[in-house]
Design a protein around this motif. Structure first.
Motif, short mmCIF file in Angstrom:
data_model
loop_
_atom_site.label_atom_id
_atom_site.label_comp_id
_atom_site.label_asym_id
_atom_site.label_seq_id
_atom_site.Cartn_x
_atom_site.Cartn_y
_atom_site.Cartn_z
N ILE A 129 0.77 -1.30 -0.15
CA ILE A 129 -0.03 0.01 -0.07
C ILE A 129 0.79 1.42 -0.15
O ILE A 129 2.06 1.19 0.42
N ASN A 130 0.21 2.41 -0.42
CA ASN A 130 1.06 3.62 0.00
C ASN A 130 0.95 3.84 1.18
O ASN A 130 0.37 3.34 2.13
N ASN A 131 2.11 4.91 1.69
CA ASN A 131 2.17 4.89 3.22
C ASN A 131 1.01 5.75 3.81
O ASN A 131 1.03 5.98 4.87
N ASP A 132 0.11 5.90 2.87
CA ASP A 132 -1.13 6.84 3.66
C ASP A 132 -2.31 5.72 3.47
O ASP A 132 -3.37 6.06 3.87
N GLY A 133 -1.72 4.44 3.20
CA GLY A 133 -3.06 3.19 3.22
C GLY A 133 -3.87 3.08 1.99
O GLY A 133 -4.73 2.15 1.92
N THR A 134 -3.66 3.86 0.85
CA THR A 134 -4.20 3.90 -0.24
C THR A 134 -3.54 3.16 -1.50
O THR A 134 -2.15 2.48 -1.10
N ASN A 135 -4.13 2.77 -2.19
CA ASN A 135 -3.58 1.89 -3.37
C ASN A 135 -3.06 0.56 -3.28
O ASN A 135 -1.79 0.32 -3.37
N LEU A 136 -3.98 -0.13 -2.70
CA LEU A 136 -3.57 -1.59 -2.34
C LEU A 136 -3.29 -2.52 -3.53
O LEU A 136 -4.44 -2.64 -4.57
N ARG A 137 -2.26 -3.20 -3.70
CA ARG A 137 -1.92 -3.92 -4.93
C ARG A 137 -1.35 -5.30 -4.49
O ARG A 137 -0.09 -5.09 -3.72
N TYR A 138 -1.51 -6.64 -4.94
CA TYR A 138 -1.01 -7.51 -4.47
C TYR A 138 0.12 -8.06 -4.91
O TYR A 138 0.60 -7.71 -6.42
N VAL A 139 1.00 -8.87 -4.31
CA VAL A 139 2.34 -9.41 -4.97
C VAL A 139 1.95 -10.75 -5.38
O VAL A 139 0.99 -11.53 -4.58
N PRO A 140 2.53 -11.44 -6.54
CA PRO A 140 2.33 -12.78 -6.98
C PRO A 140 2.80 -13.88 -5.88
O PRO A 140 3.68 -14.36 -6.36
N VAL A 141 2.32 -14.08 -4.94
CA VAL A 141 2.65 -15.21 -4.11
C VAL A 141 1.35 -15.91 -3.21
O VAL A 141 0.59 -15.28 -2.96
N GLY A 142 1.63 -17.11 -3.13
CA GLY A 142 0.52 -17.79 -2.55
C GLY A 142 -0.40 -18.57 -3.60
O GLY A 142 -0.42 -18.16 -4.73
N PRO A 143 -1.14 -19.77 -3.16
CA PRO A 143 -1.76 -20.59 -4.09
C PRO A 143 -2.93 -19.41 -4.66
O PRO A 143 -3.45 -18.66 -4.20
N PRO A 144 -3.02 -19.61 -6.19
CA PRO A 144 -2.74 -20.94 -7.09
C PRO A 144 -1.33 -20.60 -7.73
O PRO A 144 -0.75 -21.35 -8.47
N ILE A 145 -0.52 -19.36 -7.43
CA ILE A 145 0.79 -19.09 -8.23
C ILE A 145 1.80 -19.80 -7.78
O ILE A 145 2.56 -20.32 -8.39
#
Length: 306
Positions: A129-145
């Protein structure tokens, strides 16, 4: 930075310089019931973040990421999320514009304060996330990847990449198997939004705790190549491995750390490279006494990884 932060019993946040041993009060928490965040400090020394549970109100129980602004002397909630009971919060150590968050999918807070564990476990992932808590985006780790993240991850300097390890399959005490999707290894780098991560080729190792160097070129990790993580209260011959993320080469620095790796965190190695890449600092408890060790990196060692 050479600075250490700690909370006092009277709820004051202190900053201590390891260079001069001078200390100063940087924040005072007036609410006697407010949890004290203490997970990560931004590189400009302005913000401190931490996770706290919220037990009352709409959507409760849930978890919050709280940010203290040491300049404005204020406390604010920047994110609420149901599945971050063990978030390992980390500011990007170079620019501090992003925060890395561990997402234990399905592990939810119950009204009595305990944790409800999913069955089957969907596997741990990560998001930024950005340092103010916005713009959540995932890293490709964990099932099913991939297999689930071990819970050990970090930023790679200001490259935009995240370094992380994933779990492996134990077939017996000294018989383990890597995820069939990635038989080359269980250490990865990826940027948020990538379709899949890049594996670091090291099929003989089973990496657990990981840390990238300040320069972003190297990593250090403990390896459990000859067995599982825990066995009768100790880890079996945990080694420390240093690698070059650019060339894909790695070498063992410490053959046996003598870390037992029991439930207490001080028995886990938690290795990291010093800012000058001259030492690896790690925990171990030979003889049952937890201590902090410094392993000197020999001359020519890092050059051999080029």
């Amino acid at each position: 930075s050479g600075l250490v932060y700690y909370w006092t019993p009277d709820r004051k946040l202190m900053r201590l310089s390891l260079m001069t041993l001078e200390q100063e009060e940087v924040y005072a928490e007036e609410d006697p019931n407010a949890p004290l965040p203490a997970s990560s400090v931004s590189p400009d020394q302005r913000y401190v973040i931490g996770m706290t549970p919220r037990m009352k109100g709409k959507g409760a129980p849930t978890f919050q990421i709280v940010r203290l602004d040491l300049k404005e002397k204020k406390r604010e909630v920047i994110l609420e999320h149901d599945y971050i009971y063990n978030p390992h919060l980390q500011f990007n150590p170079v620019h501090g514009k992003e925060i890395l968050v561990q997402n234990n999918r399905g592990w939810k807070l119950k009204p009595d304060g305990s944790i409800e564990r999913p069955n089957p476990d969907p596997g741990t992932t990560l998001f930024v996330i950005n340092n103010d808590g916005t713009n959540l985006r995932y890293v490709p780790v964990g099932p099913p990847i991939t297999a689930g993240c071990t819970g050990h991850e970090c930023f790679v300097a200001d490259t935009g990449k995240i370094l992380f390890s994933t779990s492996w399959i134990m077939k017996g005490w000294e018989d383990s198997e890597l995820d069939k999707r990635f038989p080359q290894g269980n250490l990865f780098t990826a940027r948020p939004g990538d379709e899949k991560p890049t594996v670091f080729p090291a099929p003989t190792h089973r990496f657990n705790h990981v840390c990238a160097s300040k320069c972003g070129r190297y990593f250090v990790a403990d390896s459990h190549a000859r067995g599982g993580i825990f066995h009768k209260g100790r880890i079996y011959a945990v080694s420390l491995v240093v690698g070059n993320l650019e060339t894909g080469k790695c070498r063992v620095l410490v053959e046996d750390t003598e870390a037992s790796g029991g439930g207490n965190q001080c028995t886990h190695t938690h290795p990291y490279l010093t800012a000058d890449n001259r030492y690896v600092i790690y925990n171990a408890d030979p003889g049952g006494i937890p201590q902090v060790f410094a392993a000197r990196i020999p001359e020519g060692f890092l050059e051999s990884l080029s």
